[in-house]
Design a protein around this motif. Structure first.
Motif, PDB file in Angstrom:
ATOM      1  N   GLU A 173       0.833  -1.195   0.000  1.00  0.00           N
ATOM      2  CA  GLU A 173       0.000   0.000   0.000  1.00  0.00           C
ATOM      3  C   GLU A 173       0.875   1.254   0.000  1.00  0.00           C
ATOM      4  O   GLU A 173       1.838   1.351   0.745  1.00  0.00           O
ATOM      5  CB  GLU A 173      -0.878  -0.019   1.247  1.00  0.00           C
ATOM      6  N   ASP A 174       0.519   2.205  -0.886  1.00  0.00           N
ATOM      7  CA  ASP A 174       1.242   3.465  -1.047  1.00  0.00           C
ATOM      8  C   ASP A 174       2.657   3.256  -1.587  1.00  0.00           C
ATOM      9  O   ASP A 174       3.482   4.169  -1.547  1.00  0.00           O
ATOM     10  CB  ASP A 174       1.308   4.252   0.269  1.00  0.00           C
ATOM     11  N   TYR A 175       2.961   2.058  -2.095  1.00  0.00           N
ATOM     12  CA  TYR A 175       4.249   1.786  -2.744  1.00  0.00           C
ATOM     13  C   TYR A 175       3.916   0.853  -3.892  1.00  0.00           C
ATOM     14  O   TYR A 175       4.277  -0.314  -3.899  1.00  0.00           O
ATOM     15  CB  TYR A 175       5.205   1.124  -1.753  1.00  0.00           C
ATOM     16  N   VAL A 176       3.163   1.380  -4.847  1.00  0.00           N
ATOM     17  CA  VAL A 176       2.457   0.507  -5.779  1.00  0.00           C
ATOM     18  C   VAL A 176       3.323  -0.001  -6.925  1.00  0.00           C
ATOM     19  O   VAL A 176       2.866  -0.808  -7.716  1.00  0.00           O
ATOM     20  CB  VAL A 176       1.208   1.212  -6.354  1.00  0.00           C
ATOM     21  N   VAL A 177       4.567   0.476  -7.061  1.00  0.00           N
ATOM     22  CA  VAL A 177       5.401  -0.026  -8.155  1.00  0.00           C
ATOM     23  C   VAL A 177       5.808  -1.467  -7.882  1.00  0.00           C
ATOM     24  O   VAL A 177       5.528  -2.382  -8.631  1.00  0.00           O
ATOM     25  CB  VAL A 177       6.637   0.866  -8.355  1.00  0.00           C
ATOM     26  N   GLY A 178       6.470  -1.703  -6.737  1.00  0.00           N
ATOM     27  CA  GLY A 178       6.870  -3.057  -6.384  1.00  0.00           C
ATOM     28  C   GLY A 178       7.654  -3.731  -7.487  1.00  0.00           C
ATOM     29  O   GLY A 178       8.654  -3.219  -7.957  1.00  0.00           O
TER      30      GLY A 178
END
Length: 610
Positions: A148-153
Motif C-alpha cells: 500500500e502506497d508503494y504501488v510499483v513493487g
C-alpha cells in the motif's frame, strides 16, 4: 483519501476494542484460519459478508457481497478502498517468527490502459495497517505487486496471469495474493508479497520484499487479517472482482530465488546533491516537490515559458558546461508538447550542477528548430555534435564552437545487416521511419556506436553519419530477469575498461544496469540500478525530492569516470501535466561516485575470470 483513512482507523480501533474484550474469540488467537467464500451455508447468496460471524466491515459501505462463485466486490464508486476485517485475531509473532494472510481471487479487465490498484490483503493491529497490493500498470500489458502506497513493487507481463496478445481484456487466471510479515526486531517487520498463478498447469509466481517496516501507529500484540478493495471498477477498468478464499496462518515466506546475475549496488554510488542556492518552498511550480533547488540543472522556475526534457552535458575547452536538450512551451500539455512542439536547444553553466542558462534554439533554420530526444557530444575531430530523433528521422547537426551555429550534417544511415530493421527505426505508425532515443558514443577503438530505443548495438566504420551496421538484437533479449517490452531511454558510456548501459522499464519505473567488455556482443545483466521511488534525489542536508516521473538518464564522464547523471523529471503523471497549470518538467543533475563504481565493477569482472 485522508478522510477515508481516518475513518478506517477509528472504526478499526473500535472493532479491535470489542474483540479484545471477548475471551471466547481470544481463545482462537493462535489457530490458523481458512475461509471458503463459496460455502453458501456460511455466506448466503446476496448477503453482505459482514453479516456473517467471521467478518467486520470497516466502512459504512456494505460492498462485499456473497455470490455462488465467491465474495464479490460491488462495482460502484463507494467500493473504492473499502475494507473488511477478520474477527479472530492472531497473536503477533515473536522475533524471527512469521504471520501470513492470503486471498484467492479472479477479476475481469474491461479497459486496456489504466494504472490503478485492484485489490489488497494484509494486517491490522487495530489502529493501522500493513497491506500488500495488486495493481494494473502501463498500457494494460503489465501488472505489479507491492505494498500500500508503494504501488510499483515488481512488475510482470499481463500474459503471465491469463491475458494474451497484449489485449489485456477478459478474465484473469485464478490468482493468489499473499503477504508475510516476519518480525525482525521490536516493532520492525520484514514483508514478503507473493503472487501465484493458481492454474493447475502453472508454477508461475512473483515475489517482492521490503524490510524494516513498521505499523504507522498502535501496538502489535495481536494482528487481524484485512481484505481491501482497490480503486472502483470504473477507475480501474475492471469488473467482477471475486475472492474465493482467505487464509490466515503462521507460515513463513518461501525463500527468494537465487539470483543469476552478479553486479554492484548501483544506488550507493548516487551521491547527495549540493544545492546551488537556497532550497525554495514558495513561488515556484511543483507544489509536491518542495522544497527544492531550482538552480539545479535546467529549469524554468516560474513555469511561465518552458518545459525541458532530454539533455546531455558536454564540457568545452575553457571549462564551461553545455547542456544540449529539448524544450516546448509550458502552455502545452506534456503529451502535445513533446510530440508537436519540441525543439532542440542549448544551455550553458559554469558549474556542472547548474544553473544552466537557456541560450535558445540551436537549428532554427531547419524545420523551425524541430527536435526531440536531443543529446550532444564531442566528435573525434573535436567538433561539437547534436543529435535529434523520435520526432525526426535521426539527424546530426555539427558546429566548430559549443555555442553554434549548428548546421545539418545529414541523416543517420543504417545497414540492417540481416537483423530486423525495426531495431533501428519505427516500422509503422505516425513515426514510421524515425529513429528513437538515439545515443551516439565515440568508442575507444575510434568508431562510432549508436544505442537507440531497442538497445541493439549499431557500429559505424565510416564517421558519425554511418552507415551504422546493426550488430545485435536487443541486449536483454531472452534474459529472464528483464521485461521484454516497454523498455526505453537507454544511456551508454565507457568507463573502467568496459561499456555500460542503463535501460528504463517505464511501467515498473525501474532502471536496469548492463555491462560489456567490447560493447557489442557480450552484454551481461548486472543489477537493478534504481527504482524511481528509492530517494535517489537527496540533498546534502537530507531533504529528498520524490519526482513522480523519472526518465531519460544520461551519463556525464570526465577523466574516464562518470561524475554525474542528468534526468528528465516531472512533478505529476504525464497526463496530469496540462498547460498553464504550474506543473511541468525539468532536467536535474545528480553527482555520482564513478571512481568507486569502476573500481568495484573491475573487481567483479576479475573475480568472474577466475
Amino acid at each position: 483519501m485522508t478522510t477515508k483513512f481516518s475513518k478506517l482507523i477509528m472504526i478499526n480501533f473500535i472493532a479491535f476494542g470489542l474483540i479484545a474484550c471477548s475471551s471466547s474469540k481470544l481463545s482462537k488467537a493462535s489457530a490458523d484460519h481458512s475461509v471458503d467464500f463459496t460455502l453458501q451455508n456460511d455466506y448466503p447468496i446476496g448477503k453482505s459478508v459482514s453479516e456473517s460471524q467471521n467478518w467486520i466491515s470497516l466502512n459504512a459501505n456494505e460492498v462485499f457481497k456473497s455470490t455462488e462463485k465467491g465474495m464479490l466486490v460491488l462495482p460502484g464508486k463507494e467500493a473504492a478502498f473499502s475494507s473488511i476485517q477478520y474477527r479472530n485475531p492472531m497473536v503477533a509473532p515473536k522475533v524471527g517468527e512469521a504471520i501470513t494472510a492470503s486471498i484467492d481471487f479472479t477479476y475481469d479487465q474491461m479497459k486496456k490502459r489504466t494504472e490503478k490498484e485492484v485489490i489488497r490483503v494484509g494486517f491490522s493491529n487495530g489502529s493501522s495497517n500493513l497491506m500488500a497490493t495488486f495493481n494494473r500498470k502501463g498500457w494494460g500489458d503489465y501488472h505489479s505487486i507491492g505494498m500500500e502506497d508503494y504501488v510499483v513493487g515488481i512488475v510482470f507481463h499481463t500474459s503471465e496471469i491469463g491475458f494474451k496478445n497484449n489485449a489485456a481484456l477478459g478474465t484473469s487466471n485464478p490468482l493468489q495474493l499473499s503477504i508475510t510479515l516476519t518480525r525482525a526486531k521490536g516493532d520492525l517487520w520484514n514483508m514478503v508479497v507473493l503472487l501465484k498463478n493458481l492454474t493447475p498447469t502453472s508454477n508461475w509466481s512473483k515475489r517482492w520484499e521490503k524490510n524494516g517496516l513498521s505499523f504507522p501507529s498502535g501496538n502489535t500484540d495481536k494482528l487481524f487479517g484485512v481484505i481491501q478493495a482497490g480503486a472502483s471498477d470504473a477507475d480501474a477498468g475492471i469488473a467482477n472482482r471475486l475472492v474465493t478464499r482467505f487464509d490466515l496462518n503462521t507460515k513463513k515466506a518461501p525463500p527468494a530465488i537465487a539470483k543469476t546475475w552478479n553486479g554492484v549496488d548501483f544506488k550507493k554510488y548516487i551521491l547527495p546533491m549540493k544545492p546551488q542556492g537556497p532550497l525554495v518552498s514558495e513561488g515556484i511550480w511543483g507544489k509536491d516537490i518542495l522544497p527544492r533547488d531550482p538552480k539545479n540543472g535546467l529549469e524554468d522556475a516560474s513555469m511561465e515559458n518552458w518545459c525541458y526534457w532530454d539533455g546531455s552535458i558536454v564540457k568545452d575547452d575553457v571549462g564551461k558546461y553545455h547542456m544540449y536538450a529539448s524544450r516546448w512551451t509550458q502552455e502545452q500539455p506534456h503529451g502535445n508538447g513533446w510530440k508537436e512542439h519540441s525543439k532542440g536547444i542549448h544551455a550553458v553553466s559554469d558549474n556542472v550542477m547548474g544553473p544552466y542558462k537557456d541560450l535558445g534554439l540551436t537549428w532554427p533554420q531547419w524545420k523551425e528548430g524541430l527536435g526531440h530526444n536531443v543529446i550532444g557530444l564531442r566528435m573525434f575531430d573535436g567538433r561539437y555534435a547534436m543529435v535529434t530523433s523520435d520526432r525526426t528521422r535521426g539527424e546530426v547537426f555539427v558546429s566548430d564552437h559549443p555555442n553554434g551555429p549548428f548546421k545539418l550534417l545529414g541523416e543517420i544511415q543504417v545497414d540492417s545487416n540481416g537483423f530486423n530493421p525495426g531495431l533501428a527505426r519505427y516500422q509503422s505508425g505516425d513515426s514510421k521511419g524515425n529513429m528513437s532515443n538515439v545515443m551516439i558514443i565515440p568508442r575507444e577503438d575510434g568508431r562510432y556506436m549508436i544505442v537507440a530505443r531497442s538497445t541493439a548495438i549499431m557500429i559505424s566504420d565510416n564517421g558519425i553519419l554511418g552507415p551504422y551496421k546493426i550488430m545485435s538484437d536487443r541486449i536483454y533479449a531472452d534474459m529472464p530477469e528483464i521485461p521484454q517490452t516497454r523498455m526505453e531511454d537507454p544511456t551508454a558510456w565507457y568507463s573502467g575498461g568496459m561499456y555500460h548501459m542503463l535501460v528504463n522499464h517505464w511501467p515498473g519505473k525501474t532502471t536496469y544496469h548492463f555491462s560489456s567488455k567490447d560493447g557489442i556482443k557480450d552484454w551481461k545483466y548486472r543489477s537493478i540500478a534504481y527504482r524511481k521511488d528509492e530517494s535517489i534525489f537527496r540533498y546534502t542536508d537530507g531533504t529528498v525530492d520524490e519526482w513522480y516521473i523519472v526518465q531519460r538518464p544520461t551519463a556525464y564522464t570526465e577523466n574516464g569516470h562518470i561524475t554525474h547523471f542528468n534526468f528528465s523529471v516531472i512533478d505529476v503523471t504525464k497526463g496530469a501535466d496540462r498547460g498553464n497549470d504550474k506543473h511541468g518538467s525539468k532536467i536535474i543533475v545528480v553527482p555520482f561516485d564513478g571512481e568507486a563504481f569502476d573500481k568495484d565493477m573491475q573487481a567483479i569482472i576479475a573475480a568472474e575470470k577466475k
